[in-house]
Design an enzyme around this catalytic site. Structure first.
Site, short mmCIF file in Angstrom:
data_model
loop_
_atom_site.label_atom_id
_atom_site.label_comp_id
_atom_site.label_asym_id
_atom_site.label_seq_id
_atom_site.Cartn_x
_atom_site.Cartn_y
_atom_site.Cartn_z
N SER A 123 10.29 -27.83 16.82
CA SER A 123 9.56 -27.68 18.07
C SER A 123 8.58 -26.51 18.05
CB SER A 123 10.55 -27.56 19.23
OG SER A 123 9.89 -27.60 20.48
N HIS A 124 8.84 -25.51 18.85
CA HIS A 124 7.95 -24.36 19.03
C HIS A 124 8.27 -23.23 18.08
CE1 HIS A 124 11.56 -23.89 21.38
NE2 HIS A 124 11.37 -22.59 21.42
N ASP A 296 2.79 -27.35 21.80
CA ASP A 296 3.56 -26.66 20.76
C ASP A 296 3.56 -27.48 19.47
OD1 ASP A 296 5.17 -28.75 21.65
OD2 ASP A 296 7.03 -27.64 21.37
N ASP A 298 5.49 -29.77 18.04
CA ASP A 298 5.71 -31.21 18.05
C ASP A 298 5.10 -31.89 19.27
OD1 ASP A 298 7.61 -30.04 19.76
OD2 ASP A 298 9.05 -31.64 19.45
N ASP A 300 5.54 -31.66 22.46
CA ASP A 300 6.29 -32.04 23.66
C ASP A 300 6.16 -31.00 24.77
OD1 ASP A 300 7.92 -30.09 22.52
OD2 ASP A 300 9.79 -31.20 22.80
N ARG A 301 5.74 -29.79 24.44
CA ARG A 301 5.54 -28.76 25.46
C ARG A 301 4.05 -28.61 25.79
NH1 ARG A 301 9.97 -23.99 24.73
NH2 ARG A 301 11.69 -25.30 24.04
N LYS A 395 10.09 -34.75 26.50
CA LYS A 395 8.98 -33.99 27.07
C LYS A 395 7.68 -34.53 26.47
CE LYS A 395 10.67 -29.98 25.50
NZ LYS A 395 12.13 -30.09 25.25
#
Length: 576
Positions: A123-124, A296, A298, A300-301, A395
């Site tokens: 992710s982030h 981010d 991937d 999703d954010r 997300k």
């Protein structure tokens, strides 16, 4: 002719620490790249999931955010999948698939034939050889696996003795097309698919791109998008560049890189500093774009900015809820919404006024997925820059940006003077009040000390002059209970929340959230508005020796407005 491949049984031993956090398994690359690591975890996933579903001959999705070691891990997954008689793998071109895109592919490609997918993302978190690696399993509903499944995967990882592997050659994933193998009489197909096609088709079906383009074509409107060298790049270039006509120079850092360009792909005011500077946040004068966004690693954010203005994520989901009629993605209106417990109460105010149900869940998108599958909600969000709807079960950062552009497009129809992002928020606060909100992260704490810190706080519940509890969630869909999800201290119009995060690859993160609801003082600086929250009452919570251990934790990241008062609360008498 199909390439023949034999199956081997490989002896292995359990590798400690394969317990998924709120969104999958995250480890340092040096740990995840050790012998048998990916194979062990993948075998555990298939062993556990085969107890629930017949996976022989099924289709599954594999892809990730393009970070370092993903390509090597994908090849390992192919071999374990083939040996476990998976029939077909859809893999994104060059291994690239955003997390929301994987969810959409699982749910909709070939009428949702896929049984699930493996997403390679941390992710982030930072990437590169010295960075983080992540892997998680999503079920056939496109959502992160529920705790029952992840707990069983962990239990299996503690006793695994062998894994199955097919002797496949290195498979080219750089070109769209199919490759078929004969694995001891069972066909195994690796189909390389477009990374963006399914996602773009979905966005076209739930947004009015023509209406958004009218906004973007206004001479007084401009936008900048920072992809942070994450997986969002190809999607953003296709949607905002090719379809909506945003100049390529305004689509920043749009080439996915294994180390995210040496940056930290977390869309906040600290790490998205390139975008923050361009948008003039914190500056009094200058010429700046009207709208900015970032995703981010991937995708999703999301972070949304206006000219010289930052949209707090908790406010963002509340604004989307309040303006659902402006967004084609909600043809049935807002049937219900959910937020994580740590997310501000701004969404509650909207739900109360507009009359739709509101659910408060633990952190973790899988809880929202259950509610969506049951038809109880079609909007959800959390304070850590995550927002989405029932169009997928993850997300979705790009979706959230398109929601904001839809709101702005609708509100600016027929207007001579541009209604700005800040104007939208000011209007929202006048209607629903404002929830001043800030979060502080204390990262890489010693896990045992962090747990002792939380226990010491909980012991002070009886002397708190207000409501204090340890949040527990009973899922109305599957009747499961999730306990110890964070400590809440609530008094009047303010609250303070303490929570341990499960998204880091090393140690624990103590997260502290301050919030205060105001209906009159709507234009204060966040630090000033929350100053009195830190002085309202005290908890003498730690002996000095434990306090000094905690004070060794370095404050690495402050979200939102970098307030200074949080340092002062770490004193022998803790002020909140």
């Amino acid at each position: 002719m199909d390439i023949m491949a034999a199956i081997r049984i490989v002896q292995t031993t359990p590798i400690p620490g394969m317990k998924a956090g709120t969104s999958g398994l995250r480890k340092k690359v040096v740990e995840a790249s050790q012998a048998n690591y990916v194979e062990n975890f993948t075998q555990c996933v298939f062993s556990v999931y085969s107890e629930k579903e017949n996976i022989e001959g099924c289709t599954m999705v594999v892809g990730g955010d393009g970070r370092f070691y993903n390509k090597q891990a994908i090849q390992k997954i192919f071999k374990v999948a083939a040996a476990n008689k998976i029939g077909r793998i859809w893999v994104g071109e060059n291994g690239i698939l955003s997390t929301p895109s994987v969810s959409i592919i699982i749910r909709e490609r070939e009428d949702g034939i896929s049984k699930g997918g493996l997403i390679l993302t941390a992710s982030h978190n930072p990437g590169g050889p010295n960075g983080d690696f992540g892997i998680k399993f999503n079920g056939e509903n496109g959502s992160s696996a529920v705790e029952e499944i992840t707990n069983k995967i962990y239990e299996e990882s503690l006793k695994i003795e062998t894994y199955k592997i097919a002797d496949l050659p290195e498979i080219d994933i750089s070109t769209i097309g199919s490759q078929t193998f004969d694995v001891e009489g069972h066909p195994f197909v690796v189909e390389v698919i477009s990374s963006t096609e399914d996602y773009i088709r979905k966005m076209r079906s739930i947004f009015d791109f023509n209406k958004i383009k009218i906004l973007l074509d206004r001479p007084d409107f401009s936008m900048v998008y920072d992809c942070m060298h994450g997986v969002a790049g190809p999607y953003v270039r296709a949607i905002f560049g090719d379809i909506l006509g945003v100049p390529s120079g305004n689509l920043m850092n749009s080439t996915p890189l294994e180390d995210f360009g040496g940056g930290h792909p977390d869309p906040n005011l600290i790490y998205a500093h390139d975008l923050v500077k361009v948008m003039g946040v914190g500056k009094d004068h200058g010429i700046f774009p009207s709208f900015g966004a970032a995703n981010d690693g991937d995708a999703d954010r999301n972070m949304v900015l206006g000219k010289q203005f930052f949209v707090v994520p908790s406010d963002s989901v509340a604004v989307i809820a309040a303006n659902y009629s402006c967004i084609p993605s909600f043809p049935q209106g807002c049937i219900g919404a959910a937020r994580s417990m740590a997310t501000s109460l701004a969404l509650n105010a909207v739900a109360e006024k507009l009359g739709f149900p509101l659910f408060e869940t633990p952190t973790g998108w899988k809880f929202f997925g259950n509610l969506m599958d049951a038809g109880k909600i079609n909007l959800c969000g959390e304070e850590s820059f995550g927002t989405s709807s029932d169009h997928c079960r993850e997300k979705d950062g790009i979706w959230a940006v398109l929601c904001w552009l839809s709101i702005l497009a609708h509100k600016n129809e027929g207007r001579a003077e541009l209604l700005s992002v800040k104007d939208v928020l000011s209007e929202h606060w006048r209607t629903y009040g404002r929830n001043y909100y800030i979060r502080h992260d204390y990262e890489r704490c010693d896990s045992d000390q962090a747990k002792a810190f939380m226990k010491s706080l909980e012991e002070k519940f009886p002397i708190f002059e207000g409501k204090a509890d340890n949040f527990s969630y009973h899922d109305p869909v599957d009747n499961s209970t999730s306990s110890n999800q964070g400590l809440r201290f609530i008094k009047g119009n303010w609250r303070v929340v303490f929570r341990l995060s499960g998204t880091d690859s090393v140690g624990s993160t103590v997260r502290i959230y301050f919030e205060k609801h105001e209906t009159e003082n709507l234009e204060m600086e966040t630090e000033a508005a929350l100053q009195d929250v830190s002085l309202l009452m005290y908890i003498n919570y730690l002996e000095e020796k434990n306090l000094m251990s905690l004070l060794r934790i370095k404050l690495i990241r402050n979200y939102y407005y970098l307030a200074l008062f949080c340092e002062r609360i770490f004193a022998i008498v803790f002020m909140i």
